[in-house]
Design a protein around this motif. Structure first.
Motif, mmCIF file in Angstrom:
data_model
loop_
_atom_site.group_PDB
_atom_site.id
_atom_site.type_symbol
_atom_site.label_atom_id
_atom_site.label_comp_id
_atom_site.label_asym_id
_atom_site.label_seq_id
_atom_site.Cartn_x
_atom_site.Cartn_y
_atom_site.Cartn_z
ATOM 1 N N ILE A 62 -9.322 0.400 1.279
ATOM 2 C CA ILE A 62 -8.528 -0.455 0.380
ATOM 3 C C ILE A 62 -8.793 -1.941 0.643
ATOM 4 C CG2 ILE A 62 -6.205 -1.051 -0.357
ATOM 5 C CD1 ILE A 62 -6.810 1.734 -1.125
ATOM 6 N N SER B 231 -10.145 -5.029 -1.824
ATOM 7 C CA SER B 231 -9.032 -5.869 -2.288
ATOM 8 C C SER B 231 -9.249 -7.328 -1.934
ATOM 9 C CB SER B 231 -7.720 -5.395 -1.668
ATOM 10 O OG SER B 231 -7.515 -4.053 -1.966
ATOM 11 N N LEU C 112 -6.438 2.533 4.454
ATOM 12 C CA LEU C 112 -6.040 1.166 4.118
ATOM 13 C C LEU C 112 -7.030 0.167 4.696
ATOM 14 C CD1 LEU C 112 -4.020 -0.949 3.089
ATOM 15 C CD2 LEU C 112 -2.720 -0.663 5.183
ATOM 16 N N ILE D 244 -6.539 0.748 -8.140
ATOM 17 C CA ILE D 244 -7.558 1.467 -7.377
ATOM 18 C C ILE D 244 -7.364 2.950 -7.645
ATOM 19 C CG2 ILE D 244 -8.394 1.999 -5.060
ATOM 20 C CD1 ILE D 244 -7.383 -0.754 -4.206
ATOM 21 N N SER E 187 2.486 1.650 -3.343
ATOM 22 C CA SER E 187 1.576 1.921 -4.445
ATOM 23 C C SER E 187 0.913 3.292 -4.327
ATOM 24 C CB SER E 187 0.508 0.841 -4.510
ATOM 25 O OG SER E 187 -0.523 1.226 -5.376
ATOM 26 N N LYS E 188 0.469 3.643 -3.108
ATOM 27 C CA LYS E 188 -0.358 4.838 -2.974
ATOM 28 C C LYS E 188 0.341 6.015 -2.305
ATOM 29 C CE LYS E 188 -3.913 3.366 -5.116
ATOM 30 N NZ LYS E 188 -3.860 3.724 -6.543
ATOM 31 N N PHE F 83 -3.359 -2.742 -6.007
ATOM 32 C CA PHE F 83 -3.595 -1.417 -5.424
ATOM 33 C C PHE F 83 -3.424 -0.315 -6.471
ATOM 34 C CE2 PHE F 83 -2.008 -3.097 -1.066
ATOM 35 C CZ PHE F 83 -3.225 -3.730 -0.879
ATOM 36 N N ASP F 84 -2.481 -0.534 -7.418
ATOM 37 C CA ASP F 84 -2.247 0.475 -8.464
ATOM 38 C C ASP F 84 -3.512 0.742 -9.270
ATOM 39 O OD1 ASP F 84 0.349 0.918 -7.803
ATOM 40 O OD2 ASP F 84 1.207 -0.403 -9.325
ATOM 41 N N PHE G 154 0.833 -1.198 0.000
ATOM 42 C CA PHE G 154 0.000 0.000 0.000
ATOM 43 C C PHE G 154 0.874 1.256 0.000
ATOM 44 C CE2 PHE G 154 -2.083 3.253 2.699
ATOM 45 C CZ PHE G 154 -3.097 3.615 1.825
ATOM 46 N N LYS H 24 0.712 -4.850 -4.896
ATOM 47 C CA LYS H 24 0.949 -3.502 -5.420
ATOM 48 C C LYS H 24 0.239 -3.339 -6.756
ATOM 49 C CE LYS H 24 4.373 -0.163 -6.921
ATOM 50 N NZ LYS H 24 3.868 -0.003 -8.287
#
Lengths: 289, 324
Positions: free
Chosen positions: A202, A206, A198, A179, A108-109, A176-177, A105, A173
């Motif tokens: 997330i 997920s 998260l 999202i 990625s974010k 998450f990318d 996370f 990752k």
């Protein structure tokens, strides 16, 4: 869907016959190759020791001994080894989720400075053949640098190295990318901190990827042999696989075979219950190259 | 959940405070808050990353360095490690089993490639054509993958038993002589390859099946209209369309089978006559039987270099073939 053989050819009388023959042969081969060994093992456990040692072997047990399973449970102390394996696999699963999800996370974010370097260093470990690190990692767990802890005979010796899993981080990752950042921006404007984002936003969306990572984690830990063999020299602490291998020579065959069946049941049950996730994990794994 | 304390600890850097600020704030001040926010964001990110960084450092990055160092050291866990230069490597080269182990491993990998590559691909092509019992086929072929490898190895060891084993019983039932399987140095390795193929073909088959499923049906249709028979369609449509997956899995399979351990360890212990001593089995002996971690690490390093060189060569080769 159109495949190698056209639907038209299949509908012709000759096509129907050929298809029938090919189908029957495939079915027979599959039954023989994949189902029969399982049948043999399960019925083998039900035979008496004398019948098991008999040549030629019998196709159907003459006498049925279902009590062998109970004997195996007692003689092999399967309860204890099931618990050990459960602790090892469950802990490895939790460690992977607790450590890899926040890391993926963040990469990625939150995209911190040097994040790409960190990710690169993690992914680089995927290039190493798993066994190249066997000896140095073993040496490391016998005496952790700085902390000077010896993890031998402790399940942490499996949990922690399992969490250093670059493939999990890569899978997570990548998910998450996808999202949208707007979702996270919206949460931020509503005053949610990153940890809460998260946890509350997330993670719930997920679920599919978490299921894949979870299943991969549990199955890998349950199937692993060489690492538990090294880190659990204490016979009381061993996992099912290590124990079965250790006692294989001294145990009566029917007891051993019953133990093998029982040790495999959880994985077979898991597969029947989570086929979809397991197959998703399989194809997720195939594109890593 | 929304106590002011937790939200101030874990808040996104400077959201509420910056929104509350009047637009009249000077540029200097705005830049400073932006910087503060950036620092805070980085701190949170590294806070979330720290556990991963610690486990990677301890169990991946540090062991990589340590492994290389160990290859050039003598370690006995009593005295401090001493530098011995290339002594560990010389020792390995002088061990007659070293060459045997590499030959056996290459033989295993070669045989595993022949079976483990062709059989799953053909199975996948076949299953892709079948319209019935698809779920059963998929389940059956994958079931062995779920069994713990030790169980698979013990199970097959019993099947191979020359006395009451399944194979010789079956052969005897149809009037054929039995084989020695694991007990003869000429068939032991082949028997292990067979087990490994049986146990692992499920995953490759299903990956191929997934790849086959993505081939557009029009390609087959067009080929057929052009008069391409079954074989030509396979050759000119199926192969090229699944090429990437085939090439990747080939590489992964070589890397995986070069590290074979469980089957020989459980089923033969390296015998008969050292015919199933593999690189990893010898590595295990050096480390955990002879307690010579230096030579074992040297062996890992050699395996790593060999696989690295192979992978690099293979990737270059396939890329070249792609361009021409």
């Amino acid at each position: 869907m159109r495949t190698l053989v056209s639907p038209g050819a299949l509908r012709s009388p000759r096509g129907k016959v050929v298809y029938g023959v090919v189908f029957a042969c495939t079915l027979l081969v599959f039954l023989l190759a994949f189902m029969f060994p399982l049948y043999w093992v399960v019925t083998g456990a039900l035979k008496s020791p004398q019948e098991l040692a008999q040549t030629p072997a019998t196709l159907v047990p003459h006498e049925w001994h279902p009590e062998t399973f109970a004997d195996a449970w007692d003689q092999l102390s399967l309860g204890k080894y099931f618990l050990n394996t459960l602790i090892v696999a469950g802990g490895a699963w939790l460690a992977q989720l607790a450590i890899d999800v926040p890391a993926a996370f963040a990469l990625s974010k939150l995209r911190p400075k040097f994040g790409n370097v960190v990710l690169g260093l993690m992914l680089a470990t995927l290039m190493l053949p798993a066994t190249a690190l066997l000896v140095p990692t073993y040496v490391t767990v016998t005496d952790l640098p700085l902390l000077h802890l010896n993890l031998i005979n402790s399940p942490a010796a499996v949990w922690l190295p399992a969490a250093a899993n670059a493939f999990n981080i890569y899978l997570l990752k990548r998910f998450f990318d996808q999202i949208p950042d707007e979702l996270i921006e919206a949460a931020r404007i509503d005053g949610a901190g990153p940890v809460r984002t998260l946890w509350r936003i997330i993670l719930p969306i997920s679920r599919p990827i978490l299921a894949v990572v979870s299943i991969l984690a549990v199955v890998t830990a349950w199937k692993d042999f060489i690492w538990p063999l090294l880190v659990f020299p204490d016979t009381e602490k061993q996992t099912l696989s290590v124990m079965l291998q250790r006692v294989a020579i001294d145990m009566p065959l029917n007891v051993l075979v019953a133990g093998m069946v029982l040790a495999s049941l959880p994985m077979v049950a898991l597969f029947l219950a989570f086929q979809r996730q397991i197959l998703a994990g399989l194809t997720a794994g195939s594109i890593k190259g | 959940m929304s106590s002011p304390r937790s939200s101030s600890l874990l808040a996104w850097p400077a959201t509420s405070s910056s929104r509350a600020r009047r637009p009249a704030a000077s540029q200097e001040e705005r830049r400073r808050t932006a910087l503060k926010r950036k620092i805070k964001e980085n701190l949170t990110a590294y806070g979330l990353l720290c556990a991963a960084l610690v486990v990677f450092a301890l169990f991946s990055w540090y062991p990589i360095v340590r492994g290389v160092l160990l290859s050039f050291q003598q370690v006995d866990f009593v005295n401090a490690p001493t530098w011995v230069g290339f002594d560990n490597f010389t020792k390995l080269f002088e061990d007659p089993l070293f060459g045997v182990a590499w030959r056996n491993t290459l033989l295993f990998t070669g045989l595993a490639l022949v079976f483990g590559f062709a059989v799953p691909f053909l199975t996948a092509v076949l299953l892709n054509e079948l319209r019935h019992a698809k779920a059963f086929f998929r389940l059956a072929v994958y079931l062995p993958v779920m069994l713990p490898p030790v169980v698979t190895a013990l199970m097959w060891k019993w099947f191979y038993d020359p006395g009451p084993g399944l194979f010789n019983s079956a052969l005897g039932a149809v009037g054929l002589p039995g084989g020695q399987w694991l007990d003869s140095s000429s068939t032991a390795m082949l028997s292990l390859v067979f087990v490994s193929t049986w146990a692992n073909m499920g995953s490759t088959t299903l990956i191929y099946l997934a790849a086959l499923g993505t081939i557009p049906g029009e390609l087959y249709e067009a080929a057929e209209l052009d008069g391409a028979g079954l074989w030509k369609r396979l050759r000119h449509v199926t192969f090229p369309q699944t090429r990437f997956v085939l090439l990747v899995l080939l590489l992964l399979q070589v890397v995986a089978t070069m590290q074979v351990f469980t089957e020989p360890y459980v089923m033969t212990g390296g015998g008969p006559d050292d015919s199933t001593v593999t690189v990893l089995l010898l590595l295990y002996r050096y480390a955990f039987v002879y307690n010579d971690f230096g030579s074992a690490s040297a062996m890992s390093l050699l395996l790593f270099v060999a696989l690295g060189v192979f992978s690099a060569w293979y990737v270059r080769l396939t890329r070249k073939a792609d361009q021409s």
